[in-house]
Design an enzyme around this catalytic site. Sequence first.
Site, PDB file in Angstrom:
ATOM      1  N   ARG A 108       0.859  -1.131   0.226  1.00 16.44           N
ATOM      2  CA  ARG A 108       0.103   0.110  -0.016  1.00 16.44           C
ATOM      3  C   ARG A 108       0.801   1.287   0.282  1.00 16.44           C
ATOM      4  O   ARG A 108       2.105   1.325   0.594  1.00 16.44           O
ATOM      5  CB  ARG A 108      -0.979   0.149   1.323  1.00 16.44           C
ATOM      6  N   GLU A 149      -3.961   7.703  -4.852  1.00 12.49           N
ATOM      7  CA  GLU A 149      -3.948   7.141  -6.352  1.00 12.49           C
ATOM      8  C   GLU A 149      -5.419   7.616  -6.734  1.00 12.49           C
ATOM      9  O   GLU A 149      -6.436   7.999  -5.911  1.00 12.49           O
ATOM     10  CB  GLU A 149      -4.047   5.685  -5.943  1.00 12.49           C
ATOM     11  N   HIS A 152      -0.524   0.437  -9.567  1.00 10.77           N
ATOM     12  CA  HIS A 152      -1.316  -0.568  -8.835  1.00 10.77           C
ATOM     13  C   HIS A 152      -1.711  -1.520  -9.501  1.00 10.77           C
ATOM     14  O   HIS A 152      -3.016  -1.765  -9.807  1.00 10.77           O
ATOM     15  CB  HIS A 152      -2.568   0.208  -8.241  1.00 10.77           C
TER      16      HIS A 152
HETATM   17  N1  LIG Z   1      -0.943  -4.297  -5.105  1.00 14.44           N
HETATM   18  C1  LIG Z   1      -1.820  -4.998  -5.323  1.00 14.44           C
HETATM   19  O1  LIG Z   1      -2.799  -4.852  -6.233  1.00 14.44           O
HETATM   20  C2  LIG Z   1      -2.296  -5.749  -3.965  1.00 14.44           C
HETATM   21  C3  LIG Z   1      -1.739  -5.377  -2.644  1.00 14.44           C
HETATM   22  N2  LIG Z   1      -2.306  -6.001  -1.786  1.00 14.44           N
HETATM   23  C4  LIG Z   1      -1.708  -5.635  -0.281  1.00 14.44           C
HETATM   24  O2  LIG Z   1      -1.121  -6.622   0.331  1.00 14.44           O
HETATM   25  C5  LIG Z   1      -1.377  -6.566   1.732  1.00 14.44           C
HETATM   26  C6  LIG Z   1      -1.156  -7.914   2.231  1.00 14.44           C
HETATM   27  O3  LIG Z   1      -1.903  -8.912   1.747  1.00 14.44           O
HETATM   28  P1  LIG Z   1      -1.900 -10.220   2.500  1.00 14.44           P
HETATM   29  O4  LIG Z   1      -0.576 -10.912   2.589  1.00 14.44           O
HETATM   30  O5  LIG Z   1      -3.102 -11.163   1.834  1.00 14.44           O
HETATM   31  O6  LIG Z   1      -2.572  -9.774   3.974  1.00 14.44           O
HETATM   32  P2  LIG Z   1      -2.517 -10.883   5.336  1.00 14.44           P
HETATM   33  O7  LIG Z   1      -3.423  -9.986   6.035  1.00 14.44           O
HETATM   34  O8  LIG Z   1      -2.512 -12.230   4.821  1.00 14.44           O
HETATM   35  O9  LIG Z   1      -0.838 -10.438   5.783  1.00 14.44           O
HETATM   36  C7  LIG Z   1      -0.566  -9.307   6.176  1.00 14.44           C
HETATM   37  C8  LIG Z   1       0.498  -9.533   7.370  1.00 14.44           C
HETATM   38  O10 LIG Z   1       0.891  -8.351   7.767  1.00 14.44           O
HETATM   39  C9  LIG Z   1       1.416  -8.403   9.147  1.00 14.44           C
HETATM   40  N3  LIG Z   1       1.423  -7.166   9.756  1.00 14.44           N
HETATM   41  C10 LIG Z   1       0.314  -6.403  10.322  1.00 14.44           C
HETATM   42  N4  LIG Z   1       0.805  -5.186  11.071  1.00 14.44           N
HETATM   43  C11 LIG Z   1       2.430  -5.441  10.636  1.00 14.44           C
HETATM   44  C12 LIG Z   1       3.217  -4.652  11.118  1.00 14.44           C
HETATM   45  N5  LIG Z   1       3.201  -3.464  11.875  1.00 14.44           N
HETATM   46  N6  LIG Z   1       4.594  -4.926  10.995  1.00 14.44           N
HETATM   47  C13 LIG Z   1       4.741  -6.057  10.179  1.00 14.44           C
HETATM   48  N7  LIG Z   1       3.990  -6.750   9.724  1.00 14.44           N
HETATM   49  C14 LIG Z   1       2.481  -6.561  10.054  1.00 14.44           C
HETATM   50  C15 LIG Z   1       0.312  -9.586   9.640  1.00 14.44           C
HETATM   51  O11 LIG Z   1       0.750  -9.996  10.869  1.00 14.44           O
HETATM   52  C16 LIG Z   1       0.251 -10.418   8.410  1.00 14.44           C
HETATM   53  O12 LIG Z   1       0.979 -11.357   8.771  1.00 14.44           O
HETATM   54  C17 LIG Z   1      -2.986  -6.305   1.784  1.00 14.44           C
HETATM   55  O13 LIG Z   1      -3.052  -5.544   2.789  1.00 14.44           O
HETATM   56  C18 LIG Z   1      -3.082  -5.042   0.643  1.00 14.44           C
HETATM   57  O14 LIG Z   1      -2.753  -4.038   1.236  1.00 14.44           O
HETATM   58  C19 LIG Z   1      -2.736  -7.461  -1.617  1.00 14.44           C
HETATM   59  C20 LIG Z   1      -3.258  -7.833  -2.915  1.00 14.44           C
HETATM   60  C21 LIG Z   1      -2.840  -7.047  -4.018  1.00 14.44           C
HETATM   61  O1  LIG Z   2      -8.316  -4.408  -6.830  1.00 15.45           O
HETATM   62  C1  LIG Z   2      -7.389  -4.059  -7.314  1.00 15.45           C
HETATM   63  O2  LIG Z   2      -6.873  -4.089  -8.467  1.00 15.45           O
HETATM   64  C2  LIG Z   2      -6.251  -3.660  -6.252  1.00 15.45           C
HETATM   65  C3  LIG Z   2      -6.057  -5.003  -5.437  1.00 15.45           C
HETATM   66  C4  LIG Z   2      -5.596  -4.671  -4.127  1.00 15.45           C
HETATM   67  O3  LIG Z   2      -4.886  -3.801  -3.863  1.00 15.45           O
HETATM   68  C5  LIG Z   2      -5.965  -5.491  -2.664  1.00 15.45           C
HETATM   69  O4  LIG Z   2      -6.520  -6.439  -3.129  1.00 15.45           O
HETATM   70  O5  LIG Z   2      -5.576  -5.214  -1.745  1.00 15.45           O
END
Ligand SMILES: NC(=O)C1=CN([C@@H]2O[C@H](COP(=O)(O)OP(=O)(O)OC[C@H]3O[C@@H](n4cnc5c(N)ncnc54)[C@H](O)[C@@H]3O)[C@@H](O)[C@H]2O)C=CC1
Ligand SMILES: O=C(O)CCC(=O)C(=O)O
Length: 325
Positions: free
Chosen positions: A232, A261, A279
Amino acid sequence: MSEQVVLIAEEIAAEARDALADDFDVRHVSGTDRAALLAALPEADAIIVRSATRVDAEALAAGRRLSVVARAGVGVDNIDVEAATDRGVLVVNAPTANVVSAAEQAVALLLAVSRHTVNAGTALREGRWERSRYTGVEIAGKTVGVIGLGRVGVLFAQRMAAFGARLIGYDPYATAERAARVGVSLVTLDQLLARSDFISLHVPRTPETTGLLGAAELGRVKPGVRIVNTARGGLVDEDALAAAITGGRVAGAGIDVFAAEPCTDSPLLDLDAVVATPHLGAATAEAQAKAGVMVAENVRLALRGDPVADAVNRPAGRAATPAVG
Ligand SMILES: NC(=O)C1=CN([C@@H]2O[C@H](COP(=O)(O)OP(=O)(O)OC[C@H]3O[C@@H](n4cnc5c(N)ncnc54)[C@H](O)[C@@H]3O)[C@@H](O)[C@H]2O)C=CC1
Ligand SMILES: O=C(O)CCC(=O)C(=O)O
């Protein structure tokens, strides 16, 4: 009874629209056109969004019939979950749909930054065959620091292990056993900053993680580190990162997400050492199909009053089912 209205505020897979069309009145609005969104919300029983639509307290108040806000993806930082919970509105997401795509995007950016892929390709298109200018670095034998060892962080770590990297991770909520299962040694944030040749962020944006890598932290990184952020915007301070790159402490960055964004004016966009994408972490056919189908199913369950496994919040009176693991 009139048909329930499902408002689709962003581009989602055709499969999702088709899955809902028979049973619901599916309407479309541009979630970034605030006036149109607020005008459409009063008749909506459900709204489906991605990351660009702000579903804040004002939008929730406009949506007086809303039962569910569905996020076709992972992060729900564009939704005021607390305000939704207060109004008894369920927030659901698709927590596993795009995690492989997000991890692959992090790998792609890390490689592109390490091998100057974008600049070298642009030079070539402009007629310059500049081989020595674009000497890169290998990943094998280097230390990769993973911040956040959830679904995406673990998938990214597994892929980096296949490249022969040494893996360290920072996640105050992960256990050493869980990290060890994917070959990651847990360390403190300071240790990760000091030791990593590459750092990749995979945490949600929360008050705790906003500004996680600011000027102070970037001043403590190993010189020559390359930083990837597909999680993010706002986790890494863009001005501080630009200064660290210009000053030579940070060798480069791969950035998929921005504090504001759509982004047009980040200082990072002016730097050759930055590979930037708009993104696109979840922008694959596979991720969009999975996210669309998952949210369509969740919307259907929520509107029928059935428990939803992927609910982010659980307003009183809703039955809970185990979260997807
Ligand atoms: N660029 C994109 O299109 C996408 C971006 N994302 C982003 O990736 C992030 C992570 O996704 P997931 O792995 O599925 O989420 P998740 O919830 O499975 O993992 C997040 C991890 O971050 C850790 N965490 C929370 N606070 C923390 C801190 N202060 N310091 C270190 N670690 C901490 C949690 O313990 C957890 O293990 C999402 O929240 C989203 O913002 C996800 C999918 C697509
Ligand atoms: O919908 C999208 O393309 C963004 C994905 C993403 O950032 C998320 O799933 O957290």
